[in-house]
Design a protein around this motif. Structure first.
Motif, PDB file in Angstrom:
ATOM      1  N   THR A 110       0.855  -1.175   0.000  1.00 51.57           N
ATOM      2  CA  THR A 110       0.000   0.000   0.000  1.00 51.57           C
ATOM      3  C   THR A 110       0.893   1.227   0.000  1.00 51.57           C
ATOM      4  OG1 THR A 110      -1.726  -1.168   1.216  1.00 51.57           O
ATOM      5  CG2 THR A 110      -1.823   1.236   1.236  1.00 51.57           C
ATOM      6  N   LYS A 137       1.222   5.453   0.023  1.00 55.48           N
ATOM      7  CA  LYS A 137       0.556   6.691   0.403  1.00 55.48           C
ATOM      8  C   LYS A 137       1.112   7.812  -0.467  1.00 55.48           C
ATOM      9  CE  LYS A 137      -0.350   9.587   4.443  1.00 55.48           C
ATOM     10  NZ  LYS A 137      -0.088   9.744   5.885  1.00 55.48           N
ATOM     11  N   GLN A 184      -3.677  10.002  -0.522  1.00 55.36           N
ATOM     12  CA  GLN A 184      -4.338   8.885  -1.174  1.00 55.36           C
ATOM     13  C   GLN A 184      -3.600   7.596  -0.837  1.00 55.36           C
ATOM     14  OE1 GLN A 184      -7.142   9.349  -3.281  1.00 55.36           O
ATOM     15  NE2 GLN A 184      -7.009  11.390  -2.388  1.00 55.36           N
ATOM     16  N   LEU A 185      -4.335   6.566  -0.415  1.00 53.25           N
ATOM     17  CA  LEU A 185      -3.753   5.254  -0.172  1.00 53.25           C
ATOM     18  C   LEU A 185      -4.119   4.356  -1.345  1.00 53.25           C
ATOM     19  CD1 LEU A 185      -4.525   4.721   3.608  1.00 53.25           C
ATOM     20  CD2 LEU A 185      -2.343   5.305   2.557  1.00 53.25           C
ATOM     21  N   LYS A 197      -3.485   0.496  -3.024  1.00 57.31           N
ATOM     22  CA  LYS A 197      -2.959  -0.855  -2.888  1.00 57.31           C
ATOM     23  C   LYS A 197      -2.525  -1.334  -4.266  1.00 57.31           C
ATOM     24  CE  LYS A 197      -3.626  -5.308  -0.960  1.00 57.31           C
ATOM     25  NZ  LYS A 197      -4.300  -6.504  -1.075  1.00 57.31           N
TER      26      LYS A 197
END
Length: 105
Positions: free
Chosen positions: A24, A26, A37-38, A40
């Motif tokens: 993930t 950032k 915003q994160l 994956k």
């Protein structure tokens, strides 16, 4: 185009992270006043891996000359128009390269 991309630290760091699936990331942009915003990341595709490999080689090589053979082969798979070594505009390469990596997300 590739020399400019190689001098983009955010892109290099993101590609380094993208190499490890399930990570993930950032993304923050203080100048745009956006919420972080994160994202994956899934398994990177062949174009993304070739781009990472090329940028890493550009940053770490001592030999002076780096050939983007594998990256070019992956771009040609996504954009047939680049096969045949005809002259193309650099902005077209940039667009197909970034679009191709984005579709691999």
């Amino acid at each position: 185009v590739l020399q400019n991309l190689s001098q983009t630290p955010v892109l290099r760091e993101l590609l380094k992270e993208a190499k490890m699936p399930g990570t993930t990331v950032k993304i923050e942009s203080p100048e745009l006043s956006m919420e972080p915003q994160l994202i994956k990341l899934d398994q990177p595709g062949p174009l993304t891996l070739a781009m990472y490999q090329f940028l890493t080689e550009m940053q770490e090589t001592k030999k002076g000359v780096v050939t983007p053979k594998e990256l070019f082969a992956q771009v040609c798979k996504k954009a047939i128009r680049f096969k045949g070594y005809q002259q193309q505009d650099s902005h077209e390469l940039l667009r197909y390269l970034l679009d191709g990596m984005r579709t691999e997300e």
